[in-house]
Scaffold this motif. Structure first.
Motif, PDB file in Angstrom:
ATOM      1  N   ALA A  88      -2.460  -1.029   8.067  1.00 17.03           N
ATOM      2  CA  ALA A  88      -1.472   0.460   7.919  1.00 17.03           C
ATOM      3  C   ALA A  88      -0.382   0.367   8.255  1.00 17.03           C
ATOM      4  O   ALA A  88       0.606   1.143   7.770  1.00 17.03           O
ATOM      5  CB  ALA A  88      -2.444   1.604   8.550  1.00 17.03           C
ATOM      6  N   ARG A  89      -0.133  -0.355   9.633  1.00 19.68           N
ATOM      7  CA  ARG A  89       1.285  -0.299  10.137  1.00 19.68           C
ATOM      8  C   ARG A  89       2.050  -1.200   9.356  1.00 19.68           C
ATOM      9  O   ARG A  89       3.366  -0.890   9.191  1.00 19.68           O
ATOM     10  CB  ARG A  89       1.156  -0.964  11.689  1.00 19.68           C
ATOM     11  CG  ARG A  89       2.590  -1.151  12.102  1.00 19.68           C
ATOM     12  CD  ARG A  89       2.330  -0.967  13.710  1.00 19.68           C
ATOM     13  NE  ARG A  89       3.845  -1.123  14.148  1.00 19.68           N
ATOM     14  CZ  ARG A  89       4.705  -0.489  14.434  1.00 19.68           C
ATOM     15  NH1 ARG A  89       4.714   0.905  13.932  1.00 19.68           N
ATOM     16  NH2 ARG A  89       5.973  -0.801  14.872  1.00 19.68           N
ATOM     17  N   LEU A  90       1.692  -2.226   8.744  1.00 22.49           N
ATOM     18  CA  LEU A  90       2.297  -3.209   7.870  1.00 22.49           C
ATOM     19  C   LEU A  90       2.727  -2.306   6.373  1.00 22.49           C
ATOM     20  O   LEU A  90       3.683  -3.166   5.785  1.00 22.49           O
ATOM     21  CB  LEU A  90       1.414  -4.386   7.641  1.00 22.49           C
ATOM     22  CG  LEU A  90       2.093  -5.723   7.345  1.00 22.49           C
ATOM     23  CD1 LEU A  90       3.322  -6.350   8.419  1.00 22.49           C
ATOM     24  CD2 LEU A  90       1.221  -6.835   7.063  1.00 22.49           C
ATOM     25  N   SER A  91       2.051  -1.348   5.913  1.00 21.22           N
ATOM     26  CA  SER A  91       1.983  -0.790   4.832  1.00 21.22           C
ATOM     27  C   SER A  91       1.875  -1.934   3.753  1.00 21.22           C
ATOM     28  O   SER A  91       2.214  -1.844   2.754  1.00 21.22           O
ATOM     29  CB  SER A  91       3.220   0.149   4.464  1.00 21.22           C
ATOM     30  OG  SER A  91       4.461  -0.351   5.212  1.00 21.22           O
ATOM     31  N   ALA A  92       1.102  -2.813   3.873  1.00 24.00           N
ATOM     32  CA  ALA A  92       0.642  -3.940   3.078  1.00 24.00           C
ATOM     33  C   ALA A  92      -0.599  -4.634   3.498  1.00 24.00           C
ATOM     34  O   ALA A  92      -0.725  -4.926   4.889  1.00 24.00           O
ATOM     35  CB  ALA A  92       1.628  -4.954   2.884  1.00 24.00           C
ATOM     36  N   SER A  93      -1.202  -5.143   2.648  1.00 24.73           N
ATOM     37  CA  SER A  93      -2.598  -5.807   3.045  1.00 24.73           C
ATOM     38  C   SER A  93      -2.113  -7.301   2.767  1.00 24.73           C
ATOM     39  O   SER A  93      -1.686  -7.755   1.786  1.00 24.73           O
ATOM     40  CB  SER A  93      -3.673  -5.667   1.961  1.00 24.73           C
ATOM     41  OG  SER A  93      -4.598  -6.554   2.048  1.00 24.73           O
ATOM     42  N   LEU A 126      -2.340   6.158   9.457  1.00 26.78           N
ATOM     43  CA  LEU A 126      -3.087   5.414  10.829  1.00 26.78           C
ATOM     44  C   LEU A 126      -2.031   4.414  11.582  1.00 26.78           C
ATOM     45  O   LEU A 126      -2.107   4.289  12.780  1.00 26.78           O
ATOM     46  CB  LEU A 126      -4.262   4.378  10.114  1.00 26.78           C
ATOM     47  CG  LEU A 126      -5.484   5.277   9.675  1.00 26.78           C
ATOM     48  CD1 LEU A 126      -6.507   4.392   8.933  1.00 26.78           C
ATOM     49  CD2 LEU A 126      -5.974   6.004  10.884  1.00 26.78           C
ATOM     50  N   GLY A 127      -1.159   3.791  10.869  1.00 21.26           N
ATOM     51  CA  GLY A 127      -0.462   2.912  11.412  1.00 21.26           C
ATOM     52  C   GLY A 127       0.879   3.360  12.104  1.00 21.26           C
ATOM     53  O   GLY A 127       1.370   3.043  12.790  1.00 21.26           O
ATOM     54  N   THR A 128       1.452   4.399  11.230  1.00 19.76           N
ATOM     55  CA  THR A 128       2.839   5.192  11.730  1.00 19.76           C
ATOM     56  C   THR A 128       2.704   6.596  12.213  1.00 19.76           C
ATOM     57  O   THR A 128       3.713   6.987  12.817  1.00 19.76           O
ATOM     58  CB  THR A 128       3.830   5.045  10.393  1.00 19.76           C
ATOM     59  OG1 THR A 128       2.940   5.628   9.450  1.00 19.76           O
ATOM     60  CG2 THR A 128       3.925   3.667  10.126  1.00 19.76           C
ATOM     61  N   LEU A 141       0.944  -1.299  -0.097  1.00 23.57           N
ATOM     62  CA  LEU A 141      -0.050   0.108  -0.028  1.00 23.57           C
ATOM     63  C   LEU A 141       0.859   1.212  -0.049  1.00 23.57           C
ATOM     64  O   LEU A 141       1.924   1.354   0.604  1.00 23.57           O
ATOM     65  CB  LEU A 141      -0.806   0.030   1.111  1.00 23.57           C
ATOM     66  CG  LEU A 141      -1.977  -1.365   1.422  1.00 23.57           C
ATOM     67  CD1 LEU A 141      -2.528  -1.170   2.691  1.00 23.57           C
ATOM     68  CD2 LEU A 141      -2.723  -1.277   0.315  1.00 23.57           C
ATOM     69  N   HIS A 142       0.444   2.199  -0.829  1.00 18.41           N
ATOM     70  CA  HIS A 142       1.346   3.665  -0.855  1.00 18.41           C
ATOM     71  C   HIS A 142       0.548   4.825  -0.579  1.00 18.41           C
ATOM     72  O   HIS A 142       1.169   5.601  -0.644  1.00 18.41           O
ATOM     73  CB  HIS A 142       1.801   3.682  -2.213  1.00 18.41           C
ATOM     74  CG  HIS A 142       2.635   2.520  -2.630  1.00 18.41           C
ATOM     75  ND1 HIS A 142       3.671   2.314  -1.950  1.00 18.41           N
ATOM     76  CD2 HIS A 142       2.476   1.524  -3.527  1.00 18.41           C
ATOM     77  CE1 HIS A 142       4.368   1.054  -2.773  1.00 18.41           C
ATOM     78  NE2 HIS A 142       3.386   0.511  -3.478  1.00 18.41           N
ATOM     79  N   ASN A 143      -0.660   4.689  -0.020  1.00 19.53           N
ATOM     80  CA  ASN A 143      -1.623   5.899   0.180  1.00 19.53           C
ATOM     81  C   ASN A 143      -0.954   6.349   1.540  1.00 19.53           C
ATOM     82  O   ASN A 143      -1.378   5.777   2.752  1.00 19.53           O
ATOM     83  CB  ASN A 143      -3.186   5.400  -0.023  1.00 19.53           C
ATOM     84  CG  ASN A 143      -3.984   6.479   0.265  1.00 19.53           C
ATOM     85  OD1 ASN A 143      -3.454   7.575   1.385  1.00 19.53           O
ATOM     86  ND2 ASN A 143      -5.039   6.513  -0.400  1.00 19.53           N
ATOM     87  N   ALA A 144      -0.190   7.569   1.311  1.00 22.16           N
ATOM     88  CA  ALA A 144       0.198   8.249   2.671  1.00 22.16           C
ATOM     89  C   ALA A 144      -0.826   8.420   3.722  1.00 22.16           C
ATOM     90  O   ALA A 144      -0.586   8.224   5.104  1.00 22.16           O
ATOM     91  CB  ALA A 144       0.796   9.400   2.344  1.00 22.16           C
ATOM     92  N   ASP A 145      -1.923   9.053   3.338  1.00 25.05           N
ATOM     93  CA  ASP A 145      -2.988   9.415   4.398  1.00 25.05           C
ATOM     94  C   ASP A 145      -3.318   8.170   5.040  1.00 25.05           C
ATOM     95  O   ASP A 145      -3.496   8.009   6.307  1.00 25.05           O
ATOM     96  CB  ASP A 145      -4.392   9.785   3.598  1.00 25.05           C
ATOM     97  CG  ASP A 145      -3.920  11.476   3.258  1.00 25.05           C
ATOM     98  OD1 ASP A 145      -2.852  11.829   3.687  1.00 25.05           O
ATOM     99  OD2 ASP A 145      -4.671  11.704   2.312  1.00 25.05           O
TER     100      ASP A 145
END
Lengths: 319, 326
Positions: A235-240, A159-161, A151-155
């Protein structure tokens, strides 16, 4: 054994004290141990990491505590997290708000489903949610075609970082939800009904409480909270990653709830205990890892803690 | 058992009871017939051989689970114990044939024994005790394999491999073993005092205690049996795959519970059959096979279908039980 406890007031008092405050004591002892013996433990960054890692378990465990309060159990939480994770990349194109809302809706629907089976059809909670545990992850994998998606959507990733006033968003969310859960149990009619339903179902029915609505309610809350945890963890993982997301989460959540002093027999919900239960499990894990004990040892220790906690809790229900 | 008692008085109830008991078998037969004509590959000897072999491992685990569930309990540890059994067998294979087979059975039996002792003596909820041993067995397995980094292989020439790979009249040895165990299990459940105690405990533990049945001892034996059988399934799988696979068995406890429930055993305890479980295993294996036959279908649908199927069966069981009561 029960009679032995009864005839020994001192032992009963110790047990009772342990039941009520054991989890706080354990967290404090573990913190002190780490401060004394673990290198680089006393740092703001480390505390932040510990809290962030405990947040998803804590959020899921709050919902689990409510369900267990009604003498139920929700085994589907890990799969609901996985469904939430699988839905995120599909709707991220329409903006992070849309993606989060869809994931949340999926959690609510899952909860409605379990609640319907338990409340309306009278199916045992363990089986109703077991089916969703099996089928739910499959559904998540079908949705995602079994793929991990970066995932690359910064907004969304914020939520995770992200942080607000130096506090990670995940921790803030968990804290707010814990306060809300506490208020729900202590200050609302729903909370009182929930405890009554868990304490004595026939009595609650005779008293004219909306038993079915309460049951459906707790499963919906549990599903929604699991979805929130899934969104935050994604969101924290920046991946689904629907394959791994929430794997064995039902175990961690149940452990946190039980260690926190909520009896499996229902009729009582300890929200602060649950939060500390989640913190304790995270601290145990971190302590073992930081002292180079492998994952396998961590699992066996977790198993021992579950048994010990339930053993202590058991005496209350028979007392 | 309950059905034969209730049947003569109400006809509707007896139909419901028969459906509840034989519904899965009817679906299984229909499923096989339809698949036979719908998929050209289904009826081939290769596919059928493979089908029964795949089913036999789960069947061995589900046999123990049937006993536990009839007693009103549940054993969530079987998946991990199954994997542990396989790894221990492969690990033990360097110390000779006896170690290969005994080591896993003893260790897995011990885990079951501890489950049983905790459940029977401290009266903790079975699902929480076995949940803990699910973690424990997986942890032990990881410790044994250097956190999953080491894979133990069974020596290529070992006679042990025959247990998994050998065939008699073209059908795999595990199939015969599973059928033999089901025969023994059926006798144990229906023809012995032990079996009667299991039903009595599942029906009402309080009454069983008042009747003077050895409730605690029976429970300890049940969970030990479940552990040993899960370990044995692991042993057979290790012999079949020639190595102990660490990632095996995740979710197997759910599969085992599903097939037992699909086979008509009530989760509330007190009623159930061994044959039903065999039918449940057949149905589950058939569904998996059919999904594989439909090449275009996403393999992930397997678990969706399994979950949905479990649910449908439980809902029907529930509705039938309700209609019988009213």
């Amino acid at each position: 054994m029960t009679t032995a406890t009864l005839t020994r007031p001192d032992r009963a008092r110790v047990t009772s004290w342990l039941q009520n405050y054991g989890v706080y004591l354990a967290v404090v002892v573990l913190l002190l141990f780490n401060l004394a013996f673990t290198e680089n433990f006393l740092s703001l960054a480390n505390f932040r990491t510990q809290l962030v890692q405990a947040a998803p378990v804590c959020i899921v465990a709050l919902g689990m505590a409510l369900v267990i309060g009604t003498e139920g159990i929700d085994l589907s939480v890990g799969s609901v997290m996985s469904i939430a994770a699988a839905l995120i990349p599909l709707y991220l194109g329409a903006g992070p708000v849309m993606a989060v809302l869809v994931a949340l809706a999926a959690g609510v629907v899952s909860g409605l489903f379990s609640g319907f089976l338990v409340a309306r059809l009278g199916i045992q909670p363990i089986i109703a949610t077991l089916a969703l545990l099996v089928g739910g992850r499959g559904l998540a994998l079908v949705i995602a075609h079994g793929q991990l998606v970066q995932l690359h959507n910064a907004d969304f990733l914020a939520l995770g970082t992200g942080e607000v006033l130096g506090i990670p968003v995940m921790v803030l969310v968990a804290a707010v939800l814990a306060v809300l859960a506490g208020l729900l149990v202590r200050r609302t009619t729903f909370g009182r009904q929930l405890v009554a339903v868990g304490g004595n179902r026939p009595a609650a029915t005779l008293a004219g409480l909306p038993v079915k609505r309460v049951l459906i309610g707790v499963y919906v809350i549990s599903g929604a909270l699991a979805a929130i945890a899934g969104v935050l963890a994604t969101a924290r993982l920046s991946a689904s990653d629907p394959n791994e997301m929430g794997l064995l989460m039902e175990l961690s959540a149940i452990t946190a709830v039980v260690v926190g002093g909520t009896p499996l027999t229902g009729g009582r919900v300890r929200v602060l205990g649950t939060v500390f239960g989640a913190l304790l499990m995270q601290l145990v894990h971190a302590t073992l890892i930081k002292h180079n004990l492998p994952d396998s040892a961590a699992q066996m220790v977790q198993a021992a803690i579950i048994v010990a906690a339930v053993y202590v809790a058991r005496e209350r229900s028979t007392r | 058992m309950t059905a034969t008692v209730a049947a003569p008085s109400e006809r509707g109830a007896s139909v419901a009871a028969v459906l509840q008991r034989q519904g899965a078998a009817v679906v299984l037969v229909l499923g096989i017939v339809v698949s036979w004509f719908a998929f050209p590959h289904f009826g081939t000897a290769d596919n059928l051989r493979n089908l029964v072999l795949q089913g036999s491992f789960l069947a061995v685990i589900a046999l123990g689970m049937t006993f536990v569930i009839i007693s009103g309990g549940i054993d969530l540890s079987v998946g991990s114990v199954y994997a542990l059994g396989g790894v221990l067998a492969a690990y033990g294979s360097r110390y000779g044939l006896v170690a290969t087979i005994l080591l896993p059975l003893v260790v897995c039996g011990l885990i079951g024994l501890i489950n049983g002792l905790l459940i029977a003596r401290t009266r903790m909820a079975p699902f929480i005790v076995t949940l803990a041993s699910l973690l424990f067995a997986r942890g032990l397995l990881l410790a044994l394999t250097n956190e999953g980094a080491t894979t133990y292989k069974v020596e290529p020439g070992s006679a042990f491999l025959w247990l998994g790979q050998g065939t008699i009249f073209g059908v795999g040895v595990p199939v015969y073993l599973a059928l033999l165990l089901f025969g023994l299990g059926g006798v144990l459940l229906r023809r012995t005092r032990f079996g009667q105690s299991v039903f009595a405990i599942g029906g009402s533990e309080q009454s069983a205690l008042l009747m003077g049945l050895p409730v605690a001892r029976t429970k300890v034996a049940l969970y030990t049996l479940s552990g040993v059988l899960a370990g044995l399934a692991g042993v057979l799988t290790a012999a079949y795959l020639q190595s102990g696979v660490t990632v095996l068995g995740v979710g197997t406890e759910l599969d085992a519970i599903s097939v037992v429930v699909i086979g008509g055993t009530l989760l509330t305890g007190g009623a159930g059959t061994i044959i039903g479980t065999l039918v449940g295993v057949g149905l589950k294996t058939l569904i998996q096979n059919v999904i594989n036959q439909v090449g275009t279908l996403d393999a992930n649908y397997q678990t969706v279908v399994s979950g949905a199927f479990l649910l449908v069966v439980v809902v029907i069981q529930r509705l039938l039980a309700r209609s019988r009561k009213s």
